[in-house]
Scaffold this motif. Sequence first.
Motif, PDB file in Angstrom:
ATOM      1  N   SER A 148       6.941   2.012   8.648  1.00  0.00           N
ATOM      2  CA  SER A 148       6.575   2.175  10.050  1.00  0.00           C
ATOM      3  C   SER A 148       5.420   3.159  10.171  1.00  0.00           C
ATOM      4  O   SER A 148       5.320   4.128   9.413  1.00  0.00           O
ATOM      5  N   CYS A 149       4.516   2.875  11.096  1.00  0.00           N
ATOM      6  CA  CYS A 149       3.328   3.679  11.405  1.00  0.00           C
ATOM      7  C   CYS A 149       2.177   3.481  10.422  1.00  0.00           C
ATOM      8  O   CYS A 149       1.092   4.030  10.644  1.00  0.00           O
ATOM      9  N   CYS A 184       2.142   8.364  13.882  1.00  0.00           N
ATOM     10  CA  CYS A 184       3.036   7.596  14.749  1.00  0.00           C
ATOM     11  C   CYS A 184       2.683   7.696  16.230  1.00  0.00           C
ATOM     12  O   CYS A 184       3.439   7.175  17.068  1.00  0.00           O
TER      13      CYS A 184
END
Length: 273
Positions: A148-149, A184
């Motif tokens: 993620s990110c 993020c």
Amino acid sequence: MGSTDFAVAPPPDRRPHRVRAAVRVFGEVLITLGLVLLLFVFYEVYVTDWFTARKQDDASRRLDQQWRAPGPPPPAPGEGDAFARLHIPAFGPDYRFTVLEGTDPATLAAGPGHYSATARPGEQGNFAVAGHRIGKGAPFNDLDRLHSCDALVVETATEWYIYRVLPLAEEAPSWDSRAAYPKCRGVAPIGVPYDQAVGRRIVGPEQGEVIHPVPGRPRDTLPKDQQTRLITLTTCHPEFSAAQRLIVHGVLVKRYPKDPADTGLRPPELEER
């Protein structure tokens, strides 16, 4: 002269010989099949990579010439035309693939292909791209390594679009603890109707709705002007199999216009690791 009785010996049992011959033939067949399989794997993994590398180089040269040509960018690309580049910094500074229009076998043999019915880069909706995982350049071999990110950078003639991988399903409940990370910013779990748009999913090959404007929902779920700007990358799963599909979803967080006067200007996100 007296007669002499001789005992008649029984004929030799040839069954062991037949069994050994059958086993030998079966073994030779297995060896032959193994060699054929090895040759097939070698062809799929190495020979097709060589052919695809040449086609990808040709597509990249054509794209560079197109971008350097004076005047406005050309209209929407035709099937098999190169129109963008995909950079994934997490896979190293040399990871970049020219993206072509369409997902037919001939197009995907030259590089990642854009699902023609989906959004263009940066548009509202879902910019969806398919790529091979094994052989034919294997541009999406490592999609399962994305976190993620991680940045997914799409370069066009006039813009750089920075997408980032959405939170994984198991990360959503505790996402607030990651939201402050610089990478993020702009990334967060998306609520209904985007609840199926998570960073990584495994789906069946029949689940084509993953590339819809709202992944997992009917195409008319939201009007275009209310749709989130997404990217979706698809490939086969697991490796050496087409039984399932590995899906990565990302969200647009930033865009940079290209400076015609400075062709060496690059987004800082390309330096991330």
